[in-house]
Each structure stands twice: as C-alpha cells, then as structure tokens.
Design an enzyme around this catalytic site. Structure first.
Site, PDB file in Angstrom:
ATOM      1  N   ARG A 300       0.756  -1.179  -0.073  1.00  0.00           N
ATOM      2  CA  ARG A 300       0.062   0.148  -0.026  1.00  0.00           C
ATOM      3  C   ARG A 300       0.802   1.163  -0.342  1.00  0.00           C
ATOM      4  O   ARG A 300       0.590   2.624  -0.917  1.00  0.00           O
ATOM      5  CB  ARG A 300      -0.921   0.183   1.029  1.00  0.00           C
ATOM      6  CG  ARG A 300      -1.704  -0.988   0.872  1.00  0.00           C
ATOM      7  CD  ARG A 300      -3.415  -1.129   2.198  1.00  0.00           C
ATOM      8  NE  ARG A 300      -4.491  -1.785   1.865  1.00  0.00           N
ATOM      9  CZ  ARG A 300      -5.103  -2.242   2.567  1.00  0.00           C
ATOM     10  NH1 ARG A 300      -4.885  -1.653   4.214  1.00  0.00           N
ATOM     11  NH2 ARG A 300      -5.749  -2.930   2.388  1.00  0.00           N
ATOM     12  N   TYR A 440      -6.117  -1.261  -6.717  1.00  0.00           N
ATOM     13  CA  TYR A 440      -5.686  -2.036  -5.587  1.00  0.00           C
ATOM     14  C   TYR A 440      -4.373  -2.104  -4.930  1.00  0.00           C
ATOM     15  O   TYR A 440      -4.577  -1.091  -4.525  1.00  0.00           O
ATOM     16  CB  TYR A 440      -4.837  -3.127  -6.738  1.00  0.00           C
ATOM     17  CG  TYR A 440      -3.186  -2.370  -7.533  1.00  0.00           C
ATOM     18  CD1 TYR A 440      -2.860  -1.230  -7.146  1.00  0.00           C
ATOM     19  CD2 TYR A 440      -2.708  -2.809  -8.826  1.00  0.00           C
ATOM     20  CE1 TYR A 440      -1.240  -0.311  -7.572  1.00  0.00           C
ATOM     21  CE2 TYR A 440      -1.723  -2.167  -9.583  1.00  0.00           C
ATOM     22  CZ  TYR A 440      -0.970  -1.064  -9.122  1.00  0.00           C
ATOM     23  OH  TYR A 440       0.241  -0.444  -9.115  1.00  0.00           O
ATOM     24  N   GLU A 441      -4.488  -2.900  -3.829  1.00  0.00           N
ATOM     25  CA  GLU A 441      -4.028  -3.106  -2.611  1.00  0.00           C
ATOM     26  C   GLU A 441      -4.955  -2.072  -1.457  1.00  0.00           C
ATOM     27  O   GLU A 441      -4.884  -1.770  -1.006  1.00  0.00           O
ATOM     28  CB  GLU A 441      -2.885  -2.193  -2.577  1.00  0.00           C
ATOM     29  CG  GLU A 441      -1.842  -3.343  -3.658  1.00  0.00           C
ATOM     30  CD  GLU A 441      -1.059  -4.881  -3.251  1.00  0.00           C
ATOM     31  OE1 GLU A 441      -1.730  -5.089  -1.966  1.00  0.00           O
ATOM     32  OE2 GLU A 441      -0.988  -5.197  -4.333  1.00  0.00           O
ATOM     33  N   GLY A 442      -6.466  -1.982  -2.122  1.00  0.00           N
ATOM     34  CA  GLY A 442      -7.467  -1.396  -1.197  1.00  0.00           C
ATOM     35  C   GLY A 442      -8.018  -0.148  -2.281  1.00  0.00           C
ATOM     36  O   GLY A 442      -7.052   0.359  -2.014  1.00  0.00           O
ATOM     37  N   GLN A 447      -9.652   2.081   1.194  1.00  0.00           N
ATOM     38  CA  GLN A 447      -8.593   2.587   2.075  1.00  0.00           C
ATOM     39  C   GLN A 447      -9.448   4.019   3.674  1.00  0.00           C
ATOM     40  O   GLN A 447      -9.136   4.039   4.536  1.00  0.00           O
ATOM     41  CB  GLN A 447      -7.869   4.017   1.968  1.00  0.00           C
ATOM     42  CG  GLN A 447      -7.228   3.244   0.715  1.00  0.00           C
ATOM     43  CD  GLN A 447      -6.393   2.051   1.545  1.00  0.00           C
ATOM     44  OE1 GLN A 447      -5.321   1.962   1.985  1.00  0.00           O
ATOM     45  NE2 GLN A 447      -6.044   0.844   0.796  1.00  0.00           N
TER      46      GLN A 447
END
Length: 599
Positions: A300, A440-442, A447
């Site tokens: 992230r 991506y990655e949340g 977030q």
C-alpha cells in the site's frame, strides 16, 4: 521515447530538510544517510540507470505489452535484458536486510530510489518489487527449512515472487476465497484453485517464480480467520538449490488492461492437472492473512509511491511540451505567438501538478523515515510513536496520493491539448498506468474505511491528535516568523487543520450509531486529511526555504521556486478542504437516503 530526468535537487532537499534524516541516520546500518556523498552517489547512479536502461523500454512495454501463449508469458522486448542488468547492479535487494543477503539500506533512501525507477518504468518495477515483499514475508513468518529453500534465490534475483490473494468471487473480500490446501504425509501441501489479477504470475525474466498463495485447509474456520499462507513455486527446487520438475501451476491467460501493458496480469490455476500443486506452509495454520499483511502494508505504501512517480513523470512531460508548443498571443498584448507555458491557465495546471507532486514526495519520504524509526530505534517509546504515525498515514497517503495522481496525470493530457489524446504523444501513458493505483491493494473507499474504523475510532483519535500536535508546532513557527509569504500559508493551513479536527471528531462521535452514514462521507474525510498532510509538508518546506534564503544558504533559485510552490498549494489546494469537510460531515446522509430500487 518520453524522457525522464530524476528530480535530484528536490529529492535531496526533502530527504535532508523534511524527512527526519537526523534521527534515521543514527540507526544501525543507516550509514548511507549519514554520509551525504554516499547518498548522492546512490541517487545519481539510480538516476543514470533509470534514464539509460529503464526509460528506453518503457514505451516499448506500453506499445508491445506482455504476450501469452500455451508455453508461457513473454515480456516486451528489452525487459529481460533490463532485468538482468538490474539484478547484476544489485538494485533488486537494496532494502532486504543484510542477514538475508541483501544490502539493508534504510527504507527512506530506498523510497527515493524506488521513486526514480518507478517514474522511469512502472510496469518493470512490479517484478522486483513483489519479490522484495515476498522476501520480507518469508523472513518474518516462514520456518528455517522454507527460508533456506527459497530466500537465497529470491534475494539474488535469480527467482522472482508473486502474491496471490484475489479470486473471481473474492475481490476485496479475501475471506471468501475458495482455494484449498490439503496436507500430505511428507509435510507438504497440495494447493488447488484459481487466482486472478496476479502481477508477473508468469514471465521469462527468471528461471523460477515463487508464488505466495492464500488458501483454506479442510475444517478451517470461515472468513479471514481460516486462511493459511503457502509458498508454491513454478518449478520444484532441487536439493542443490536449482530448479527441478514443473509444478502443477499454470498461467491460463493474461488481462488486456487500460495501462501497465508491460506487466503481465495473470490468471493462475493451481492443481488443474492432478491432485494439486506442491506447496509449503508459511507460518502457522489459519494465520496466513497476518503473514501476508507484511506484504500488503508495504504494498500500500508502494502504491502511494507509484502515484508520486507517475505524477512526476506526467509533470515533466507536460512541462516539456508547454515550453515547446507555440500557440496564440497573450490576451491584452500585441505579440507574436508564444509558448503555451506563458498562458495563465496552462501555468495554473502546471503549478497544480508540481505542487501536489512535491507534497506527495515530502509526505512519502517522511513516512518512509518513520518506518525506519519504528523498526530500528533503540527507544521503545519512539518506535511505538513512529509506528502509530505510519499506521495512521498509510491509508491517507495511499488514498490521497492515488486520487491526486489521477488528477495530475489527466491534467498532463489537458496541457497537451488534442495531441495528448493521441497515443503516439505518450502523454496518456502515465494516466493509464496510474489509474489502477486507486483500485489495487485496497480501493480508496477501503482506505477510507480503514482510516475511520481502525485509525480513528479504535483509539479515539489519539494517533491523529498526536500528529496534529506536530502540525500545530509548524503553525506556530509560521506565525512567529512574521513573514507575509509564510502568513498566507499559515492562514489556510490553520483553517484546514481546524476543519480536519471538526470532521474527525464528528466521525468518531457518530460511527457507532451511524456507521454507513459516516462511511458515506469517508472518502472526502480521507482526502481532507491527505490535503492537510500535504499542506503541512509544503509549509515546512516553505519555512526551510525562506530561512535558507535569508541566511544565504543553498541554491537561491531552487529555494525561491520551493517557496512559490508552497504558496500556490496553500492558495489553490488547501481551500478545497472546506468543501470536503462539509461532505464528510453531511454528505453521507444523502448517500444512504435513496432506496436500492430507486437507482
């Protein structure tokens, strides 16, 4: 080929003036930061490598892309040679700890190097970046047998690694995964299932690919509590450390994407030909998500770094074009046509791009230094305090910078005008490459949820207030200075801090009673926090710049530009927080008001 030149002067300024380098340089194995000449040499070598090796194959990767066949995935022309040079130069393991065979450079310095390489060729950097994440995950959680079997080849770059979370029915909801792992009498496991969106799941850069795969064992609890982590190589390692027979894992295809064409995004099938792919357990059973989060949290932060890198690349493209493109005379003046950089709105766009990129860089390097302190400082109090800052800022940095980067890279196309819409100009590549960063990655909404639930509500806002106390100190320094340029910045930053306090207090107070309403304005709250954090760093930069100008220290022209950039951010970006605060506190009610059927 679109040129790129690393912004070394600004990078050095941020490292030495804003990123807490004094404390970080005192940590063990941080000699590279204590020695300015060594730091400069590393950055200059990274810049040269980026410009000479990575930039030339960036546009090739965008145009040609990775290609899939039944025999495997082939990367774009030049990628394999670039990877060979990358690993031979040792760039692949600069952040890996010395005890595992890496160079152990501080995270702060590695972040700066990462920015340079990602700006030069984002698609290329996925492969070594994922491998470094995997090394850290294995080093932290795997037993000695697994570490000795896989780490040496991963650290050397001879083998690459991936992270396998997402499945067709389980995107952000990792707990819904269906990939299965069955234990065998010899202590290995057989992995069966499908994973999607796996970056560099197959390629021709290394002789072997080591997949870190989340799977569920028979009888495991449902949801995230029943997930285990396994290491599953493409080729089974031999006793001598080489590659043996092919494992039952194949790439069934690659995605045709909006951007990042040079990076193969694969659908991976485990156990499609028999009883399952051979894998080894990493860490404890049903504790796989915790082990994988060593990679996820680092990833992230890296996505935020990608956003910074693409913003810098887009700004350089737009600036170069604006200086060269001659179009129209200036209003109110009888003159020959002028370069479009002379036109007010083009200048506005360039300054928006520049100032937000500088704010991202300053916050990124500060977070990276805090990561170093949280991991290695001798004082537990300092470690805990810096870790709280990192935990608070990771979702803010990832969410704010990725959304800001979409704006910045889109603005580059606007500066180009009609030519920006033409693929051959290259202006659209940073925007196409960066658009995934908010996903991506949340996603940004994830977030925001993380920021509100885990970073605000869980501790009652304690970490936020500790950070805002630091911002208050900066506000005090601005006010004491009694300089009109600094007072302009102080006024708008102070308003932003007041609105952030009010909006976060409201979210903490109301989350237990109206969580959906609070989350309905969550992204606005996250953006508000990011803009204030960026404004804080720009204010600190302005203080340093003005002090140096007044004392005759440093490069006066650069420092004056730095001060002007901070003033612009305060005048054009910080005022956005008023609207964001209004939405954060009152907009969620209207998000939830309409019935599903009415949409």
């Amino acid at each position: 080929m679109n040129p790129y030149i690393a912004p070394l002067e600004d990078m050095r300024f941020v490292l030495r003036e804003l990123a807490d380098i004094g404390r970080v340089a005192q940590l063990p194995d941080a000699d590279s930061l204590a020695d300015e000449e060594l730091t400069d040499a590393i950055l200059e070598q990274a810049s040269r490598f980026a410009e000479e090796v990575l930039v030339p194959v960036d546009a090739v990767g965008d145009r040609h892309g990775a290609r899939w066949s039944a025999e495997g995935v082939t990367t774009a022309p030049g990628f394999s040679e670039a990877y060979r040079q990358f690993t031979e130069a040792g760039w692949n393991n600069i952040e890996i700890p010395i005890e595992h065979g890496g160079q152990g450079l501080p995270t702060m310095l590695c972040a700066a190097v990462e920015e340079v390489f990602t700006s030069a060729n984002k698609s290329f950097c996925f492969c070594p970046g994922l491998t470094a994440f995997a090394v850290k995950a294995l080093a932290a959680s795997a037993n000695e047998e697994v570490r000795s079997r896989f780490l040496p080849k991963l650290v050397s770059g001879e083998w690459a690694a991936t992270m396998n979370l997402t499945e067709p029915q389980a995107g952000s909801d990792v707990g819904a995964l269906r990939t299965r792992a069955v234990e065998m009498p010899d202590g290995t496991y057989r992995i069966s299932g499908q994973k999607i969106f796996i970056s560099y799941g197959d390629h021709d850069l290394t002789e072997n690919i080591v997949h870190l795969v989340l799977a569920r064992m028979p009888g495991a609890p449902e949801g995230t509590k029943g997930i285990s982590l396994f290491v599953v190589p493409k080729f089974l390692p031999t006793a001598a450390g080489g590659v043996g027979e092919r494992n039952d894992v194949v790439c069934a295809g690659i995605e045709h994407k909006m951007g990042n064409h040079g990076s193969p995004t694969c659908t991976m099938v485990y156990g499609g030909a028999g009883e399952g792919a051979v894998g080894w357990l990493v860490g404890e059973q049903n504790k796989g998500l915790q082990a994988m989060f060593v990679m996820v949290n680092a990833a992230r932060f890296n996505v935020g770094m990608e956003s910074l890198a693409m913003s810098e690349r887009a700004y350089q493209l737009a600036l170069s074009y604006a200086r060269e493109r001659v179009q129209g005379s200036l209003p109110g003046q009888r003159s020959e046509p002028v370069p479009i950089i002379r036109h007010p709105d083009v200048r506005r766009m360039l300054m928006l791009m520049r100032s937000q990129t500088e704010a991202m860089r300053a916050l990124a390097y500060l977070i990276s230094g805090a990561r170093d302190l949280a991991a290695h400082h001798v004082d537990a109090k300092v470690r805990n305090e810096r870790q709280a800052f990192v935990d608070l800022m990771i979702p803010v940095f990832k969410g704010w910078s990725s959304e800001a980067a979409i704006e910045v890279t889109s603005m580059a196309i606007q500066v180009y005008g009609g030519m920006g819409y033409v693929l051959e100009s290259g202006a659209s590549q940073p925007m196409r490459d960066v658009r995934i960063c908010a996903i991506y990655e949340g996603t940004t909404s994830i977030q925001a949820h993380d920021f509100i639930e885990r970073k605000l509500v869980r501790d009652g806002g304690a970490a936020l207030q500790a950070w805002l106390a630091e911002v208050d100190l900066t506000l005090g320094r601005l006010a004491v200075h009694q300089n009109n340029e600094l007072l302009e910045i102080e006024c708008n930053l102070r308003k932003g801090v007041e609105l952030l306090r009010r909006a976060t207090d409201w979210a903490i107070l109301n989350y237990s009673r109206q969580p959906l309403v609070v989350l309905g304005g969550g992204v606005s709250l996250l953006q508000l926090c990011g803009i204030v954090a960026g404004g804080w760093q720009m204010a600190r930069a302005a203080l340093v710049a003005l002090n140096h100008i007044e004392s005759g220290k440093g490069h006066a022209d650069f420092l004056r530009r730095k001060l002007l950039s901070a003033r612009f951010y305060a005048a054009h970006v910080l005022p956005q927080v008023a609207g964001l605060a209004e939405v954060a506190m009152r907009g969620g009610e209207f998000v939830m008001a309409m019935d599903d059927a009415a949409f």
